[in-house]
Write an enzyme that holds these catalytic residues in place. Structure first.
Site, short mmCIF file in Angstrom:
data_model
loop_
_atom_site.label_atom_id
_atom_site.label_comp_id
_atom_site.label_asym_id
_atom_site.label_seq_id
_atom_site.Cartn_x
_atom_site.Cartn_y
_atom_site.Cartn_z
N CYS A 100 0.84 -1.20 0.00
CA CYS A 100 0.00 0.00 0.00
C CYS A 100 0.88 1.26 0.00
CB CYS A 100 -0.95 -0.05 1.19
SG CYS A 100 -2.28 1.14 1.09
N HIS A 202 -3.60 -4.50 0.56
CA HIS A 202 -3.08 -3.84 1.75
C HIS A 202 -3.29 -4.64 3.03
CE1 HIS A 202 -7.06 -1.43 2.58
NE2 HIS A 202 -7.11 -2.61 3.14
#
Lengths: 247, 454
Positions: A100, A202
């Site tokens: 991320c 993520h």
């Protein structure tokens, strides 16, 4: 295999207090338990703001996602105090996993309108914040990590405003099956150059993809294979994450 | 004109209810579409004005406490007690109370979703605004915590006449009172370090000074990032609370006792709701009621008479077992529920239900930030259910729950029956928001709980 009992996975968690917005610690927990159950040693050391890192002391460097302000703080610190060490580590084959916000910082820069956040430059990519809707949702990608044509699926969740563009020679981590990926339109997700891996899947992506946790452990330690574990729950969670993404 | 629109919205609501849907916000949504200023126009009719409550955690329970206090003096409230807390939900209860050109109520009491606060406050123009806490929650829906804090700061600036009731122990919230004259701000907080944690939970937020960015120094951590803190550069420090709790004693999942101080007065409160998080809810409720003029005696009586809001520490009897429902929806709230559960003796039977519907947040990453380790060695059996049952079971396995104690049954009704069938005594249900609604529907269908939407 014989060495597994004596091996130790040495992980360096970069900014675990700041770059952990989506429960990134789930990834470290996953690595820790799966080493422990195989009698592989596990060590994790944290490197925070202002702290240098020793390039040869770790097999895997983990950099997660953070709030915008924290990401900015960490980006400046990375460039100032850790860039050379991380380049040296990646150069000798240590794994670097950016997730991320951490993925964005692996590239040259992250442009947010008038502002620009510097990156590590470990891979040839740049990220540009889009004014459009954030790219949010369940995501599944197809990867071929060993380059032998064996395709496997990584499933997870993405939530990012940045669109990441790979340089001409750079390879993605995988191909988007469902979800947005790097730009929402390129069909590409993440980046992979040797031991450097970045992805927008993520937070706790390893719990959803236990096979990838094992791939990382084996790659970091230079092992061909790991002992099998009872993965009933892991397999069910992977299947569930794939269903959530629609594959 | 408004009257005709209200009639149309009411008719649509009646039609929707008769079709078996429990949607409480539908008539309000419809009314807002016909009359965007409906909340403002109806709320203006309330002779004593309105009070608004927002927070990441504890909105519904805190509002139930404030209602219990205010209703003791005969105040008739227009209150969204079922928890429909976006604009449509607020408009719905207002339109249900509308009578001709008037309204059936003395005062408004509204819990409002943290993301909708600006729009609803702009119309309600509340007398008092209680802002209780900000934790990380549903990042896919709400965005980052800092973004919500910025929106709240703008909301507060746009409501200069409202008295602010703020949690002194939450730095992000306390900072909102900085620009206000002191007589317009009431702070509440915990003055008891006996329950302080030795370290901050993994999922703690807003650990950095909102002014200069330096990490706060904590002299005591009470829950999440709530505690006694100061900025090392002297840019901010915890305000001294006007309403305080001291001498807190937690009685497991049954309740809590503490001394409540309001100004120079104090009294002991025996709270029928468990956990330090409910002490915080009670403090916020007491501070808001006090700001609205309720005397201490009435506040104490109201708090002691508060019943659990549905799905929040609610206990029912089912299949010969006691079923306690404890809503969990984000790491900070879940950690407090688990901490409270860990106070009780014995090994627990648990029904944990994780859904990933829109109202729960589609992203379930947060379960990896919940400290399930707190109870991992204290469970006899955990039945995991819901749309993401498998990952919840995995989380528990990695927290240290022995795999043979874990059972996965995604379909809720089958999960409930499996959990009830194995064991005796109390079963603790830990559902996410939509799972809690679905669980209550099952309980109502089985005659074990009362419906909450009528």
């Amino acid at each position: 295999m014989a060495e597994a009992g004596r091996a130790t996975l040495r992980v360096c968690a970069l900014y675990p207090d700041l770059m952990n917005i989506y429960a990134d610690r789930g990834n470290l927990l996953m690595l820790e338990r799966r080493c422990e159950w195989r009698s592989i040693g596990f060590e994790v050391s944290a490197a925070g703001l202002g702290e240098g890192v020793e390039p040869d002391a770790h097999d895997l460097f983990y950099l997660g996602g953070g709030q915008d302000r924290d990401q900015r703080l960490c980006a400046l610190d990375l460039v100032e105090t850790k860039r050379d060490a991380l380049h040296a580590a990646a150069g000798r084959g240590a794994l670097v996993l950016g997730v991320c916000g951490g993925y964005q910082l692996l590239g040259h820069r992250y442009a947010l309108g008038d502002e620009e956040i510097p990156g590590l430059g470990l891979v040839d990519l740049e990220t540009i914040r889009s004014d459009g809707a954030r790219l949010i949702g369940n995501v599944a990608i197809e990867v071929d990590l060993d380059g032998d044509g064996r395709r496997r699926v990584l499933a997870g969740f993405e939530n990012h405003a940045g669109h990441t563009h790979l340089g001409p020679a750079e390879r993605p981590l995988g191909r988007v099956l469902k979800g947005h990926g790097n730009t929402g339109s390129s069909g590409l997700e993440g980046v992979r150059r040797g031991s450097v891996i970045g992805t927008y899947l993520h937070g706790p992506l390893l719990p959803k993809n236990a096979w990838f946790a094992d791939w990382l452990i084996a790659a970091a330690l230079g092992l061909d294979a790991l002992d099998a574990l009872d993965d009933r729950f892991e397999d069910a969670a992977h299947a569930e994450a794939r269903r959530a993404a629609g594959v | 004109m408004l009257g005709a629109k209200i009639a149309v919205a009411r008719a649509a609501g009646a039609l929707s209810r008769s079709s078996g849907r429990g949607a409480t916000s539908l008539p309000g949504k419809l009314l807002m579409r016909m009359e965007p200023r409906a909340i403002e126009r109806l709320a203006r009719r309330l002779p004593q004005g309105s009070a608004v409550i927002s927070a990441t955690n504890g909105k519904t329970t805190t509002a139930a406490m404030v209602a219990a206090i205010l209703e003791r003096s005969g105040t008739r409230l227009v209150h969204n007690r079922a928890g429909a807390n976006m604009a449509g939900g607020v408009a719905s209860v207002l339109l249900a109370a509308a009578r001709g050109d008037g309204i059936d109520g003395d005062a408004g009491l509204f819990e409002v979703d943290e993301f909708w606060l600006d729009r609803v406050v702009a119309q309600l123009r509340p007398r008092a605004l209680l802002l209780a806490n900000l934790f990380r929650d549903q990042l896919d829906r709400y965005g980052e915590l800092e973004t919500i804090a910025d929106r709240w700061a703008a909301t507060v600036a746009a409501a200069p006449d409202a008295t602010l009731v703020l949690n002194a122990d939450d730095p992000l919230v306390a900072d909102l009172g900085r620009q206000r004259p002191p007589r317009q701000v009431v702070y509440f907080g915990l003055e008891d370090d006996g329950l302080a944690l030795s370290q901050m939970a993994h999922a703690s937020d807003s650990k950095h000074c909102r002014r200069c960015g330096a990490p706060y120094v904590y002299d005591a951590i009470h829950m999440g990032h709530l505690g006694r803190y100061h900025c090392p550069n002297g840019d901010s420090r915890r305000p001294r609370p006007d309403v305080q709790a001291t001498g807190v004693e937690l009685d497991g999942t049954r309740g809590a006792r503490f001394a409540l101080h309001v100004g120079a007065q104090h009294a002991v409160v025996a709270l029928p709701l468990p956990g330090l998080y409910n002490v915080y809810n009670a403090l916020g409720a007491a501070a808001l009621a006090s700001a609205l003029g309720a005397p201490l005696g009435q506040i104490v009586e109201g708090l002691q008479a508060t019943q659990a809001a549905f799905g929040r520490a609610e206990t029912v009897s089912l299949g010969g077992r006691e079923l306690a429902i404890l809503l969990v929806k984000n790491p900070a709230g879940a950690n407090e529920v688990l901490r409270t559960l860990a106070l009780d003796d014995g090994d627990h039977d648990v029904l944990a239900v994780l859904n990933d519907n829109t109202a729960d947040g589609r992203d379930i990453s947060w379960v990896w930030d919940v400290d399930f380790e707190l109870v991992a060695r204290r469970v006899r059996r955990v039945t995991c259910s819901g749309t993401r049952a498998a990952e919840l079971a995995l989380r528990l396995k990695y927290a240290g729950v022995a795999p043979e104690r874990l059972h996965v049954e995604p379909a809720l009704e089958r999960g409930l029956d499996a959990a009830l069938a194995d064991g005796a005594g109390r079963l603790v249900a830990l559902p996410t928001y939509t799972a809690m609604l679905a669980l209550r529907e099952l309980l109502v269908a089985r005659g074990a709980a009362r419906g909450s939407f009528r």
